[in-house]
Motif scaffolding. Structure first.
Motif, PDB file in Angstrom:
ATOM      1  N   ILE A 137       8.306  51.380  50.752  1.00 52.81           N
ATOM      2  CA  ILE A 137       9.351  51.799  51.679  1.00 52.81           C
ATOM      3  C   ILE A 137       8.871  51.545  53.106  1.00 52.81           C
ATOM      4  O   ILE A 137       7.801  52.018  53.496  1.00 52.81           O
ATOM      5  CB  ILE A 137       9.686  53.293  51.495  1.00 52.81           C
ATOM      6  CG1 ILE A 137      10.212  53.525  50.077  1.00 52.81           C
ATOM      7  CG2 ILE A 137      10.691  53.744  52.544  1.00 52.81           C
ATOM      8  CD1 ILE A 137      10.325  54.975  49.694  1.00 52.81           C
ATOM      9  N   ILE A 138       9.660  50.772  53.850  1.00 52.20           N
ATOM     10  CA  ILE A 138       9.379  50.583  55.273  1.00 52.20           C
ATOM     11  C   ILE A 138      10.015  51.785  55.967  1.00 52.20           C
ATOM     12  O   ILE A 138      11.231  51.949  55.967  1.00 52.20           O
ATOM     13  CB  ILE A 138       9.967  49.265  55.811  1.00 52.20           C
ATOM     14  CG1 ILE A 138       9.463  48.070  55.004  1.00 52.20           C
ATOM     15  CG2 ILE A 138       9.656  49.112  57.296  1.00 52.20           C
ATOM     16  CD1 ILE A 138       7.990  47.828  55.070  1.00 52.20           C
ATOM     17  N   LYS A 174      16.090  48.671  54.606  1.00 46.60           N
ATOM     18  CA  LYS A 174      16.132  50.127  54.429  1.00 46.60           C
ATOM     19  C   LYS A 174      15.966  50.532  52.969  1.00 46.60           C
ATOM     20  O   LYS A 174      15.616  51.668  52.674  1.00 46.60           O
ATOM     21  CB  LYS A 174      17.454  50.689  54.971  1.00 46.60           C
ATOM     22  CG  LYS A 174      17.770  50.296  56.409  1.00 46.60           C
ATOM     23  CD  LYS A 174      16.690  50.696  57.387  1.00 46.60           C
ATOM     24  CE  LYS A 174      17.086  50.477  58.820  1.00 46.60           C
ATOM     25  NZ  LYS A 174      16.509  49.362  59.489  1.00 46.60           N
ATOM     26  N   GLU A 175      16.209  49.607  52.053  1.00 49.07           N
ATOM     27  CA  GLU A 175      16.059  49.917  50.631  1.00 49.07           C
ATOM     28  C   GLU A 175      14.609  49.663  50.206  1.00 49.07           C
ATOM     29  O   GLU A 175      13.911  48.833  50.800  1.00 49.07           O
ATOM     30  CB  GLU A 175      17.019  49.081  49.779  1.00 49.07           C
ATOM     31  CG  GLU A 175      16.729  47.595  49.729  1.00 49.07           C
ATOM     32  CD  GLU A 175      17.200  46.821  50.959  1.00 49.07           C
ATOM     33  OE1 GLU A 175      16.800  45.650  51.086  1.00 49.07           O
ATOM     34  OE2 GLU A 175      17.940  47.366  51.782  1.00 49.07           O
ATOM     35  N   PRO A 176      14.136  50.371  49.173  1.00 47.30           N
ATOM     36  CA  PRO A 176      12.759  50.149  48.693  1.00 47.30           C
ATOM     37  C   PRO A 176      12.567  48.721  48.189  1.00 47.30           C
ATOM     38  O   PRO A 176      13.477  48.128  47.620  1.00 47.30           O
ATOM     39  CB  PRO A 176      12.619  51.151  47.540  1.00 47.30           C
ATOM     40  CG  PRO A 176      13.662  52.183  47.786  1.00 47.30           C
ATOM     41  CD  PRO A 176      14.799  51.462  48.469  1.00 47.30           C
ATOM     42  N   ILE A 177      11.384  48.204  48.425  1.00 55.59           N
ATOM     43  CA  ILE A 177      11.005  46.873  47.930  1.00 55.59           C
ATOM     44  C   ILE A 177      10.211  47.101  46.644  1.00 55.59           C
ATOM     45  O   ILE A 177       9.150  47.734  46.663  1.00 55.59           O
ATOM     46  CB  ILE A 177      10.150  46.109  48.973  1.00 55.59           C
ATOM     47  CG1 ILE A 177      10.845  46.061  50.327  1.00 55.59           C
ATOM     48  CG2 ILE A 177       9.794  44.722  48.459  1.00 55.59           C
ATOM     49  CD1 ILE A 177      12.189  45.377  50.338  1.00 55.59           C
ATOM     50  N   LEU A 178      10.726  46.601  45.548  1.00 50.53           N
ATOM     51  CA  LEU A 178      10.089  46.804  44.251  1.00 50.53           C
ATOM     52  C   LEU A 178       8.791  46.002  44.140  1.00 50.53           C
ATOM     53  O   LEU A 178       8.583  45.029  44.883  1.00 50.53           O
ATOM     54  CB  LEU A 178      11.059  46.419  43.137  1.00 50.53           C
ATOM     55  CG  LEU A 178      12.344  47.253  43.084  1.00 50.53           C
ATOM     56  CD1 LEU A 178      13.271  46.725  42.004  1.00 50.53           C
ATOM     57  CD2 LEU A 178      12.045  48.723  42.893  1.00 50.53           C
ATOM     58  N   PRO A 179       7.907  46.379  43.217  1.00 45.97           N
ATOM     59  CA  PRO A 179       6.662  45.630  43.035  1.00 45.97           C
ATOM     60  C   PRO A 179       6.914  44.140  42.803  1.00 45.97           C
ATOM     61  O   PRO A 179       7.861  43.759  42.114  1.00 45.97           O
ATOM     62  CB  PRO A 179       6.044  46.288  41.793  1.00 45.97           C
ATOM     63  CG  PRO A 179       6.573  47.684  41.823  1.00 45.97           C
ATOM     64  CD  PRO A 179       7.981  47.544  42.345  1.00 45.97           C
ATOM     65  N   ASN A 180       6.100  43.328  43.424  1.00 46.46           N
ATOM     66  CA  ASN A 180       6.142  41.863  43.335  1.00 46.46           C
ATOM     67  C   ASN A 180       7.398  41.248  43.949  1.00 46.46           C
ATOM     68  O   ASN A 180       7.693  40.086  43.695  1.00 46.46           O
ATOM     69  CB  ASN A 180       5.970  41.391  41.894  1.00 46.46           C
ATOM     70  CG  ASN A 180       4.661  41.858  41.313  1.00 46.46           C
ATOM     71  OD1 ASN A 180       3.616  41.713  41.927  1.00 46.46           O
ATOM     72  ND2 ASN A 180       4.714  42.454  40.140  1.00 46.46           N
TER      73      ASN A 180
END
Length: 129
Positions: A62-63, A79-85
């Motif tokens: 999360i930024i 604004k949305e979470p960045i998932l792994p990879n």
């Protein structure tokens, strides 16, 4: 005997918890480049650049925020979470109305377990057309 079994079970439980924690590293932010050089740009040009990053961890990244060293540099971020990879980008908009050289710092705050704050830099020279 009960004390020995209790101690053994507690030790095994603790070792299992430590092993499970060691397997996870949480969210990790990785930028290929942390410096963007505009070189020489014209007054009134777009002034946009992008810093691509990847979540190399195993939990969502999360930024939290991104801010610059002055009002002439405006960052925007997902604004949305960045998932792994998965990848994301920080967009920087520099105001190119001021003529001359510039060097600005952008601080990116995230929930990355290895680095809560990442420093990005932009620099260049704005010339008259």
């Amino acid at each position: 005997m009960k004390t020995y079994i209790s101690l053994l079970l507690t030790t095994l439980f603790a070792m299992n918890a430590i092993a499970q924690k060691a397997e996870k590293n949480g969210p990790l932010i990785h930028f290929n480049d942390k410096i963007y050089n505009y070189d020489t740009i014209s007054r009134g040009s777009s002034g946009e650049c992008f810093f691509e990053f990847e979540n190399t961890g195993d939990e969502p990244l999360i930024i939290i925020s991104a801010f610059s060293s002055c009002g002439c540099t405006v960052p925007s971020w997902p604004k949305e979470p960045i998932l792994p990879n998965k990848k994301g980008e920080i967009k920087i908009k520099y105001n190119t109305e001021k003529i001359g050289s510039f060097s600005k710092v952008i601080v990116v705050k995230s929930n990355s377990t290895d680095n809560e704050k990442t420093i990005l830099r932009i620099n260049g020279v704005v010339k008259k057309e």
